[in-house]
Scaffold this motif. Structure first.
Motif, PDB file in Angstrom:
ATOM      1  N   SER A 129       8.001 -10.301  50.908  1.00 21.53           N
ATOM      2  CA  SER A 129       7.512  -9.131  50.161  1.00 21.53           C
ATOM      3  C   SER A 129       6.365  -9.496  49.224  1.00 21.53           C
ATOM      4  O   SER A 129       6.385 -10.548  48.561  1.00 21.53           O
ATOM      5  CB  SER A 129       8.652  -8.528  49.342  1.00 21.53           C
ATOM      6  N   GLY A 188      13.975   4.513  49.811  1.00 23.52           N
ATOM      7  CA  GLY A 188      15.143   3.688  49.488  1.00 23.52           C
ATOM      8  C   GLY A 188      16.457   4.442  49.537  1.00 23.52           C
ATOM      9  O   GLY A 188      17.501   3.854  49.767  1.00 23.52           O
ATOM     10  N   THR A 215      12.719  -2.962  55.310  1.00 21.78           N
ATOM     11  CA  THR A 215      13.635  -2.731  54.179  1.00 21.78           C
ATOM     12  C   THR A 215      14.246  -1.324  54.232  1.00 21.78           C
ATOM     13  O   THR A 215      15.476  -1.188  54.149  1.00 21.78           O
ATOM     14  CB  THR A 215      12.929  -3.030  52.836  1.00 21.78           C
ATOM     15  N   HIS A 269      12.539 -12.439  53.598  1.00 20.62           N
ATOM     16  CA  HIS A 269      13.541 -11.938  54.545  1.00 20.62           C
ATOM     17  C   HIS A 269      14.195 -13.077  55.314  1.00 20.62           C
ATOM     18  O   HIS A 269      13.590 -14.132  55.504  1.00 20.62           O
ATOM     19  CB  HIS A 269      12.896 -10.941  55.518  1.00 20.62           C
ATOM     20  N   ASP A 310       6.009  -8.223  46.554  1.00 19.08           N
ATOM     21  CA  ASP A 310       6.552  -8.156  45.184  1.00 19.08           C
ATOM     22  C   ASP A 310       6.543  -9.536  44.525  1.00 19.08           C
ATOM     23  O   ASP A 310       6.333  -9.653  43.314  1.00 19.08           O
ATOM     24  CB  ASP A 310       8.004  -7.654  45.200  1.00 19.08           C
ATOM     25  N   ASN A 350      24.350   1.242  44.918  1.00 17.34           N
ATOM     26  CA  ASN A 350      22.914   1.200  44.634  1.00 17.34           C
ATOM     27  C   ASN A 350      22.587   2.102  43.436  1.00 17.34           C
ATOM     28  O   ASN A 350      21.854   1.716  42.523  1.00 17.34           O
ATOM     29  CB  ASN A 350      22.149   1.661  45.890  1.00 17.34           C
ATOM     30  N   GLY A 386      16.408  -3.379  43.274  1.00 16.83           N
ATOM     31  CA  GLY A 386      16.249  -4.787  43.623  1.00 16.83           C
ATOM     32  C   GLY A 386      14.826  -5.003  44.113  1.00 16.83           C
ATOM     33  O   GLY A 386      14.311  -4.202  44.886  1.00 16.83           O
ATOM     34  N   PHE A 439      22.461  -7.808  44.340  1.00 21.28           N
ATOM     35  CA  PHE A 439      22.318  -6.367  44.496  1.00 21.28           C
ATOM     36  C   PHE A 439      23.684  -5.686  44.511  1.00 21.28           C
ATOM     37  O   PHE A 439      24.214  -5.396  43.444  1.00 21.28           O
ATOM     38  CB  PHE A 439      21.523  -6.076  45.772  1.00 21.28           C
ATOM     39  N   THR A 441       5.777   0.701  45.527  1.00 23.74           N
ATOM     40  CA  THR A 441       6.810  -0.337  45.575  1.00 23.74           C
ATOM     41  C   THR A 441       6.827  -1.061  44.227  1.00 23.74           C
ATOM     42  O   THR A 441       6.031  -0.743  43.330  1.00 23.74           O
ATOM     43  CB  THR A 441       6.474  -1.389  46.644  1.00 23.74           C
ATOM     44  N   VAL A 442       7.662  -2.064  44.128  1.00 24.30           N
ATOM     45  CA  VAL A 442       7.698  -2.857  42.900  1.00 24.30           C
ATOM     46  C   VAL A 442       6.302  -3.416  42.606  1.00 24.30           C
ATOM     47  O   VAL A 442       5.798  -3.303  41.482  1.00 24.30           O
ATOM     48  CB  VAL A 442       8.747  -3.985  43.011  1.00 24.30           C
ATOM     49  N   GLU A 478       9.787   2.930  39.622  1.00 18.92           N
ATOM     50  CA  GLU A 478       9.068   3.003  40.909  1.00 18.92           C
ATOM     51  C   GLU A 478       9.441   4.273  41.668  1.00 18.92           C
ATOM     52  O   GLU A 478      10.433   4.935  41.355  1.00 18.92           O
ATOM     53  CB  GLU A 478       9.365   1.767  41.761  1.00 18.92           C
ATOM     54  N   THR A 515       9.139   4.244  45.380  1.00 22.13           N
ATOM     55  CA  THR A 515       9.544   3.934  46.767  1.00 22.13           C
ATOM     56  C   THR A 515      11.046   4.067  46.937  1.00 22.13           C
ATOM     57  O   THR A 515      11.536   4.477  47.991  1.00 22.13           O
ATOM     58  CB  THR A 515       9.086   2.512  47.164  1.00 22.13           C
ATOM     59  N   ILE A 516      11.781   3.764  45.890  1.00 20.67           N
ATOM     60  CA  ILE A 516      13.230   3.926  45.950  1.00 20.67           C
ATOM     61  C   ILE A 516      13.575   5.408  46.203  1.00 20.67           C
ATOM     62  O   ILE A 516      14.576   5.715  46.833  1.00 20.67           O
ATOM     63  CB  ILE A 516      13.856   3.374  44.654  1.00 20.67           C
ATOM     64  N   LYS A 561      18.162  -7.989  47.013  1.00 22.81           N
ATOM     65  CA  LYS A 561      19.059  -7.418  48.013  1.00 22.81           C
ATOM     66  C   LYS A 561      19.628  -8.522  48.894  1.00 22.81           C
ATOM     67  O   LYS A 561      18.896  -9.381  49.379  1.00 22.81           O
ATOM     68  CB  LYS A 561      18.301  -6.403  48.878  1.00 22.81           C
ATOM     69  N   LYS A 571       4.167   4.289  51.851  1.00 22.08           N
ATOM     70  CA  LYS A 571       4.806   3.276  51.000  1.00 22.08           C
ATOM     71  C   LYS A 571       3.720   2.294  50.576  1.00 22.08           C
ATOM     72  O   LYS A 571       3.205   1.551  51.405  1.00 22.08           O
ATOM     73  CB  LYS A 571       5.923   2.583  51.796  1.00 22.08           C
TER      74      LYS A 571
END
Ligand code: PSU
Ligand code: MN
Length: 305
Positions: free
Chosen positions: A145, A37, A268, A135, A147, A287, A130, A194, A110-111, A30, A32-33, A164, A91
């Motif tokens: 999410s 991230g 996040t 949340h 995801d 991480n 992760g 995580f 993202t994922v 991915e 986004t990390i 996470k 994102k």
């Protein structure tokens, strides 16, 4: 105007195109990390090192991002470096992936969005840090999410260090069970959190070999079960931060997010970045270690497939 799957704006890097032609194992990554991230320049070095690990293991890395309205499967070093330094990158998740293509925008996936693109490209294995989840306080905010739903729909295996610890892990596991997503601990009975190897929750399933994980994926396909899987891979012991140590920092970061009314997509990235500061950068070191660890396992699962 007509748009269909044959006219999708999608391009493959030279390396990924060659791997596809040769039938070589490919691992999706991915972006986004990279953009949301981790800070610069650790985001670039990590992205490049993760790709190198996958090559070392005999598979081909495919980092996925949307560049000027085109799905790019596989990025060059220059493209990764450019992406990592820009602050105007969207994102993108399932809800806005198509928008970025129509509007000609650039975005990181993202994922959820990476799974969609990987699936289009015929890639079944994906490594990340992760996944997103439910949340803490979701009963008020409804922040869950995308995801999780994606894992229920799209046939991609996601290798992740659990979820996470800033999330509500119990609720995340409950939602995954409801959605019929297998959560497989790799060599562990405990679901990892995580930065920590332990979460206090059992992992629903356990397998100890990449070939068995590949077999589970194929068995689900043979049964006609849609959706992907989570492969929960604990962070290496030498890089872990114990759960009780992390919890203090997590509570402080979440309290700050609430005070500042951070919401939606920003939650996040905000909490991750605050936790990094509160731990003096230690959380980032962990991480990075867990992402690399996941990349190595994903390459071996892709080879077994
Ligand atoms: N894993 C990391 N760092 C990250 C993410 C995952 O180590 O930044 C990203 C992933 O892209 C994941 C996203 O899909 O965080 C979840 O965001 P949200 O909670 O807004 O769905
Ligand atoms: Mn969210």
């Amino acid at each position: 105007m007509s748009i269909d799957s044959s006219t999708l704006p999608i391009i493959y890097s030279e390396e990924v195109a060659a791997a596809r032609a040769a039938g070589k194992p490919i691992v999706a990554l991915e972006s986004t990390i990279i953009t949301h991230g981790m800070p610069y320049p650790e985001n670039v070095s990590t992205a490049l090192e993760v790709e190198a690990i996958i090559r070392e293991e005999g598979a081909c890395p495919a980092t996925i991002a949307i560049l000027d309205g085109v799905i790019n499967v596989g990025l060059t070093r220059q493209q990764i470096e450019a992406l990592a330094q820009r602050d105007d990158i969207l994102k993108l998740s399932r809800a806005d992936l198509a928008y970025s293509l129509v509007a000609g925008k650039s975005g990181s996936t993202t994922v959820a969005a990476t799974m969609i693109c990987a699936s289009i490209a015929g890639i079944a294995t994906f490594a990340t840090g992760g996944i997103g989840g439910v949340h803490r306080g979701a009963e008020e905010t409804f922040d869950i999410s995308a995801d999780l739903q994606e894992l229920a729909k799209t046939p991609v295996m996601v290798v992740s260090a659990g979820v996470k610890a800033l999330l509500d892990i119990a609720k995340t596991l409950e939602v995954l069970e409801t959605l019929g997503v297998p959560v497989v601990g790799y060599g562990t009975d405990e679901f990892p959190a995580f930065w920590s190897r332990e979460s206090g929750f059992e992992c629903p399933l356990r397998l100890d070999a990449p070939k068995d994980i590949a077999a589970l994926y194929q068995m689900r396909k043979a049964l006609g079960l849609e959706g992907g899987m989570i492969v929960a891979n604990p962070v290496p012991e030498e890089a872990e931060i114990p759960r009780n140590e992390m919890e203090t920092f997590i509570l402080e970061a979440i309290a700050e997010a609430n005070r500042l009314s951070v919401h939606g997509k920003a939650v996040t990235p905000f909490v991750l970045s605050r936790i990094k500061d509160l731990t003096d950068g230690d959380s980032l070191v962990t991480n990075i270690a867990l992402v690399k660890n996941n990349a190595r396992l994903a390459a071996n699962i892709a080879k077994a497939l």
